[in-house]
Design a protein around this motif. Structure first.
Motif, PDB file in Angstrom:
ATOM      1  N   VAL A  84       0.833  -1.199   0.000  1.00  0.00           N
ATOM      2  CA  VAL A  84       0.000   0.000   0.000  1.00  0.00           C
ATOM      3  C   VAL A  84       0.870   1.253   0.000  1.00  0.00           C
ATOM      4  O   VAL A  84       0.620   2.217  -0.744  1.00  0.00           O
ATOM      5  CB  VAL A  84      -0.946   0.000   1.215  1.00  0.00           C
ATOM      6  CG1 VAL A  84      -1.744   1.302   1.286  1.00  0.00           C
ATOM      7  CG2 VAL A  84      -1.897  -1.190   1.153  1.00  0.00           C
ATOM      8  N   LEU A  85       1.918   1.248   0.830  1.00  0.00           N
ATOM      9  CA  LEU A  85       2.823   2.403   0.880  1.00  0.00           C
ATOM     10  C   LEU A  85       3.535   2.610  -0.448  1.00  0.00           C
ATOM     11  O   LEU A  85       3.702   3.751  -0.908  1.00  0.00           O
ATOM     12  CB  LEU A  85       3.851   2.202   2.005  1.00  0.00           C
ATOM     13  CG  LEU A  85       3.327   2.305   3.442  1.00  0.00           C
ATOM     14  CD1 LEU A  85       4.431   1.929   4.429  1.00  0.00           C
ATOM     15  CD2 LEU A  85       2.811   3.701   3.741  1.00  0.00           C
ATOM     16  N   GLY A  86       3.966   1.519  -1.078  1.00  0.00           N
ATOM     17  CA  GLY A  86       4.644   1.648  -2.361  1.00  0.00           C
ATOM     18  C   GLY A  86       3.729   2.224  -3.431  1.00  0.00           C
ATOM     19  O   GLY A  86       4.112   3.137  -4.183  1.00  0.00           O
ATOM     20  N   GLY A  87       2.499   1.697  -3.517  1.00  0.00           N
ATOM     21  CA  GLY A  87       1.546   2.230  -4.482  1.00  0.00           C
ATOM     22  C   GLY A  87       1.194   3.682  -4.197  1.00  0.00           C
ATOM     23  O   GLY A  87       1.090   4.504  -5.118  1.00  0.00           O
ATOM     24  N   GLY A  88       1.028   4.009  -2.911  1.00  0.00           N
ATOM     25  CA  GLY A  88       0.731   5.391  -2.551  1.00  0.00           C
ATOM     26  C   GLY A  88       1.869   6.338  -2.872  1.00  0.00           C
ATOM     27  O   GLY A  88       1.642   7.476  -3.317  1.00  0.00           O
ATOM     28  N   ALA A  89       3.098   5.883  -2.661  1.00  0.00           N
ATOM     29  CA  ALA A  89       4.251   6.728  -2.969  1.00  0.00           C
ATOM     30  C   ALA A  89       4.344   7.006  -4.465  1.00  0.00           C
ATOM     31  O   ALA A  89       4.644   8.128  -4.889  1.00  0.00           O
ATOM     32  CB  ALA A  89       5.536   6.060  -2.477  1.00  0.00           C
ATOM     33  N   ILE A  90       4.090   5.976  -5.293  1.00  0.00           N
ATOM     34  CA  ILE A  90       4.102   6.186  -6.739  1.00  0.00           C
ATOM     35  C   ILE A  90       3.017   7.177  -7.139  1.00  0.00           C
ATOM     36  O   ILE A  90       3.243   8.091  -7.943  1.00  0.00           O
ATOM     37  CB  ILE A  90       3.909   4.847  -7.477  1.00  0.00           C
ATOM     38  CG1 ILE A  90       5.115   3.934  -7.241  1.00  0.00           C
ATOM     39  CG2 ILE A  90       3.715   5.074  -8.975  1.00  0.00           C
ATOM     40  CD1 ILE A  90       4.941   2.537  -7.800  1.00  0.00           C
ATOM     41  N   PHE A  91       1.824   7.031  -6.572  1.00  0.00           N
ATOM     42  CA  PHE A  91       0.706   7.922  -6.911  1.00  0.00           C
ATOM     43  C   PHE A  91       1.006   9.371  -6.539  1.00  0.00           C
ATOM     44  O   PHE A  91       0.743  10.291  -7.309  1.00  0.00           O
ATOM     45  CB  PHE A  91      -0.552   7.447  -6.189  1.00  0.00           C
ATOM     46  CG  PHE A  91      -1.730   8.368  -6.350  1.00  0.00           C
ATOM     47  CD1 PHE A  91      -2.461   8.385  -7.525  1.00  0.00           C
ATOM     48  CD2 PHE A  91      -2.102   9.225  -5.320  1.00  0.00           C
ATOM     49  CE1 PHE A  91      -3.543   9.241  -7.681  1.00  0.00           C
ATOM     50  CE2 PHE A  91      -3.172  10.090  -5.468  1.00  0.00           C
ATOM     51  CZ  PHE A  91      -3.905  10.093  -6.651  1.00  0.00           C
ATOM     52  N   ALA A  92       1.563   9.580  -5.352  1.00  0.00           N
ATOM     53  CA  ALA A  92       1.753  10.942  -4.857  1.00  0.00           C
ATOM     54  C   ALA A  92       3.045  11.586  -5.350  1.00  0.00           C
ATOM     55  O   ALA A  92       3.072  12.783  -5.639  1.00  0.00           O
ATOM     56  CB  ALA A  92       1.730  10.940  -3.325  1.00  0.00           C
ATOM     57  N   ALA A  93       4.111  10.813  -5.434  1.00  0.00           N
ATOM     58  CA  ALA A  93       5.409  11.393  -5.800  1.00  0.00           C
ATOM     59  C   ALA A  93       5.671  11.368  -7.292  1.00  0.00           C
ATOM     60  O   ALA A  93       6.377  12.240  -7.811  1.00  0.00           O
ATOM     61  CB  ALA A  93       6.534  10.654  -5.073  1.00  0.00           C
ATOM     62  N   TRP A  94       5.142  10.392  -7.997  1.00  0.00           N
ATOM     63  CA  TRP A  94       5.415  10.236  -9.433  1.00  0.00           C
ATOM     64  C   TRP A  94       4.111  10.010 -10.191  1.00  0.00           C
ATOM     65  O   TRP A  94       3.867   8.911 -10.719  1.00  0.00           O
ATOM     66  CB  TRP A  94       6.371   9.047  -9.671  1.00  0.00           C
ATOM     67  CG  TRP A  94       7.523   9.006  -8.735  1.00  0.00           C
ATOM     68  CD1 TRP A  94       7.653   8.242  -7.627  1.00  0.00           C
ATOM     69  CD2 TRP A  94       8.716   9.793  -8.801  1.00  0.00           C
ATOM     70  NE1 TRP A  94       8.848   8.480  -7.004  1.00  0.00           N
ATOM     71  CE2 TRP A  94       9.521   9.433  -7.701  1.00  0.00           C
ATOM     72  CE3 TRP A  94       9.185  10.751  -9.701  1.00  0.00           C
ATOM     73  CZ2 TRP A  94      10.757   9.997  -7.469  1.00  0.00           C
ATOM     74  CZ3 TRP A  94      10.408  11.318  -9.467  1.00  0.00           C
ATOM     75  CH2 TRP A  94      11.187  10.936  -8.378  1.00  0.00           C
ATOM     76  N   PRO A  95       3.232  10.997 -10.287  1.00  0.00           N
ATOM     77  CA  PRO A  95       1.922  10.804 -10.950  1.00  0.00           C
ATOM     78  C   PRO A  95       2.006  10.257 -12.368  1.00  0.00           C
ATOM     79  O   PRO A  95       1.221   9.352 -12.722  1.00  0.00           O
ATOM     80  CB  PRO A  95       1.308  12.210 -10.918  1.00  0.00           C
ATOM     81  CG  PRO A  95       1.977  12.882  -9.770  1.00  0.00           C
ATOM     82  CD  PRO A  95       3.370  12.347  -9.735  1.00  0.00           C
ATOM     83  N   PRO A  96       2.903  10.743 -13.229  1.00  0.00           N
ATOM     84  CA  PRO A  96       2.974  10.144 -14.579  1.00  0.00           C
ATOM     85  C   PRO A  96       3.354   8.663 -14.549  1.00  0.00           C
ATOM     86  O   PRO A  96       2.854   7.871 -15.346  1.00  0.00           O
ATOM     87  CB  PRO A  96       4.045  10.988 -15.288  1.00  0.00           C
ATOM     88  CG  PRO A  96       4.098  12.267 -14.537  1.00  0.00           C
ATOM     89  CD  PRO A  96       3.835  11.889 -13.110  1.00  0.00           C
ATOM     90  N   LEU A  97       4.261   8.294 -13.643  1.00  0.00           N
ATOM     91  CA  LEU A  97       4.646   6.892 -13.509  1.00  0.00           C
ATOM     92  C   LEU A  97       3.441   6.056 -13.107  1.00  0.00           C
ATOM     93  O   LEU A  97       3.204   4.972 -13.652  1.00  0.00           O
ATOM     94  CB  LEU A  97       5.763   6.758 -12.468  1.00  0.00           C
ATOM     95  CG  LEU A  97       6.185   5.333 -12.092  1.00  0.00           C
ATOM     96  CD1 LEU A  97       6.720   4.584 -13.301  1.00  0.00           C
ATOM     97  CD2 LEU A  97       7.225   5.376 -10.972  1.00  0.00           C
ATOM     98  N   TYR A  98       2.645   6.553 -12.163  1.00  0.00           N
ATOM     99  CA  TYR A  98       1.440   5.854 -11.725  1.00  0.00           C
ATOM    100  C   TYR A  98       0.457   5.716 -12.880  1.00  0.00           C
ATOM    101  O   TYR A  98      -0.107   4.640 -13.117  1.00  0.00           O
ATOM    102  CB  TYR A  98       0.806   6.617 -10.562  1.00  0.00           C
ATOM    103  CG  TYR A  98      -0.423   5.970  -9.982  1.00  0.00           C
ATOM    104  CD1 TYR A  98      -0.323   5.063  -8.934  1.00  0.00           C
ATOM    105  CD2 TYR A  98      -1.700   6.264 -10.475  1.00  0.00           C
ATOM    106  CE1 TYR A  98      -1.445   4.467  -8.386  1.00  0.00           C
ATOM    107  CE2 TYR A  98      -2.827   5.672  -9.941  1.00  0.00           C
ATOM    108  CZ  TYR A  98      -2.693   4.782  -8.901  1.00  0.00           C
ATOM    109  OH  TYR A  98      -3.810   4.191  -8.371  1.00  0.00           O
ATOM    110  N   ALA A  99       0.246   6.815 -13.615  1.00  0.00           N
ATOM    111  CA  ALA A  99      -0.732   6.818 -14.703  1.00  0.00           C
ATOM    112  C   ALA A  99      -0.365   5.821 -15.791  1.00  0.00           C
ATOM    113  O   ALA A  99      -1.214   5.055 -16.268  1.00  0.00           O
ATOM    114  CB  ALA A  99      -0.859   8.222 -15.285  1.00  0.00           C
TER     115      ALA A  99
END
Length: 382
Positions: A69-84
């Motif tokens: 959960v923390l890893g997914g949240g970090a990607i979403f918040a810190a690296w939005p294009p990477l998440y998208a």
């Protein structure tokens, strides 16, 4: 922004490191849960033995998922294009992982509700799937990232993914999946050797030793493949660490052997693959020597080295594009704003120690061997 004590480039590096810590934390902490589940049909022969195996991870697997959960949240918040890009491009793969992970709580909940052997066997195999499939698919995803993902950004930075699920199942990606699977099976076997005794422990030693040898062979093969058969990505324009988050502001070229160039420009990065191989080798020897704690610790070191190898080789690229190299995402052009990264650092400073303290407390309370007698005596056991 004057109140922020770190410049933009530094915070981007900090979050790249934190993302690595979270991914490694997930692989180590939840990785042995996946490995134990994947070993369930092979290390346990009777229902009592299978209950022992399940109860080695039963009290902790839910808490270990916080790292995912923390890893997914970090990607979403810190690296939005990477998440998208990653969560949309790997959509079917993510659904497959989630489906497998959903089987885990369902399997733990329903397995012991009925004493019918066929009923329990079905849930045992469901739990096997819940461990083996995510371990394999996570590695397949990493293998595809190393080769480049078929996406592009338009002039407004909207991402477009132009691949499909079956393209993900290419030979190198499947090899990376086998590296991941064998790595987590080795780690799960280390936990079973630590937490069990008797026949279960003996079988776990055997499978753990075989998995450790597989890690060494497959990791070396993957490295050789990257060296001779996979083009890396090189940023040919100036790298602006404190510039705006615009991936299209740079130029990128694909070059043979570029992923291994880090070992020339930054020789200290050789420590990562050395740790990956040495950890697996020590784990193998520890399994042979009938050590109880060392195999688990050595496999954790191997996981640290293998995951770090990928991140350090690719730096500063975090998601390369195979159809438009200029669209590749890097540490310095795909992050959130300066202020957002700083607020997230403050939140991490507060909450990560709480997670670590709680985890340490739980493992201290649940220390000791799991035996058939202890499982039978505890009405909360699975």
């Amino acid at each position: 922004m004057d109140l922020i004590p770190f410049d933009y480039a530094t915070l981007r590096l900090v979050w790249w490191l934190l993302l690595g810590v979270l991914l490694i934390g997930f692989a180590i902490m939840d990785g042995f849960d996946l490995g134990v589940a994947a070993l369930l049909p092979f290390t346990a022969r009777s229902d009592d033995e299978r209950r022992v195996v399940l109860n080695t991870i039963g009290p902790v697997w839910e808490g270990n998922q916080i790292w995912l959960v923390l890893g997914g949240g970090a990607i979403f918040a810190a690296w939005p294009p990477l998440y998208a890009v990653s969560f949309s491009g790997f959509y079917i793969a993510m659904i497959l992982i989630l489906f497998a992970l959903i089987l885990r709580p369902v399997g733990f909940t329903f397995r012991s509700q009925i004493s019918n052997p066929r009923w329990r066997s079905v849930w045992d195999w469901a739990l096997f799937v819940s461990g083996a499939v995510p371990a394999l698919v996570f590695g397949v995803a990493v293998g595809n990232v190393l080769q480049g993902v078929p996406f592009r950004l338009d002039d407004t930075l909207r991402p477009f993914y132009e691949g499909n699920f079956f393209q993900l199942l290419n030979p190198f990606a499947l090899l990376a999946g086998l590296v991941s699977l064998s790595m987590l099976v080795m780690h799960g076997a280390g936990m079973l050797v630590w937490k069990t005794e008797g026949p279960i422990q003996a079988r776990a030693r055997t499978y753990g030793g075989l998995a450790a040898l597989a890690v060494i062979a497959l990791f070396l093969l993957a490295g050789l493949w990257v060296w001779i058969g996979i083009d890396g990505y090189v940023i040919t324009s100036a790298v602006v660490g404190d510039g705006p988050s615009n991936p299209l502001a740079k130029t990128v070229e694909m070059q043979a052997g570029a992923w291994l160039a880090a070992y020339t420009t930054r020789p200290w990065t050789m420590a990562a693959p050395i740790l990956g191989l040495a950890g697996a080798a020590i784990a193998f020897l520890a399994f042979l020597a009938r050590r109880e704690v060392l195999p688990f610790l050595a496999s954790a070191v191997s996981i640290l080295g293998i995951i770090s190898t990928v991140g350090l080789a690719m730096f500063p690229v975090i998601l390369p594009s195979s159809i438009d190299p200029r669209s590749s995402l890097t540490v310095f052009d795909a992050s959130s704003s300066h202020y957002t990264l700083w607020m997230m650092v403050l939140a991490t400073v507060v909450f990560l120690p709480i997670v670590l303290a709680y985890t340490a407390f739980v493992y201290r309370v649940m220390r000791g061997k799991v035996t058939a007698a202890s499982v039978a005596d505890n009405h909360h056991s699975y």
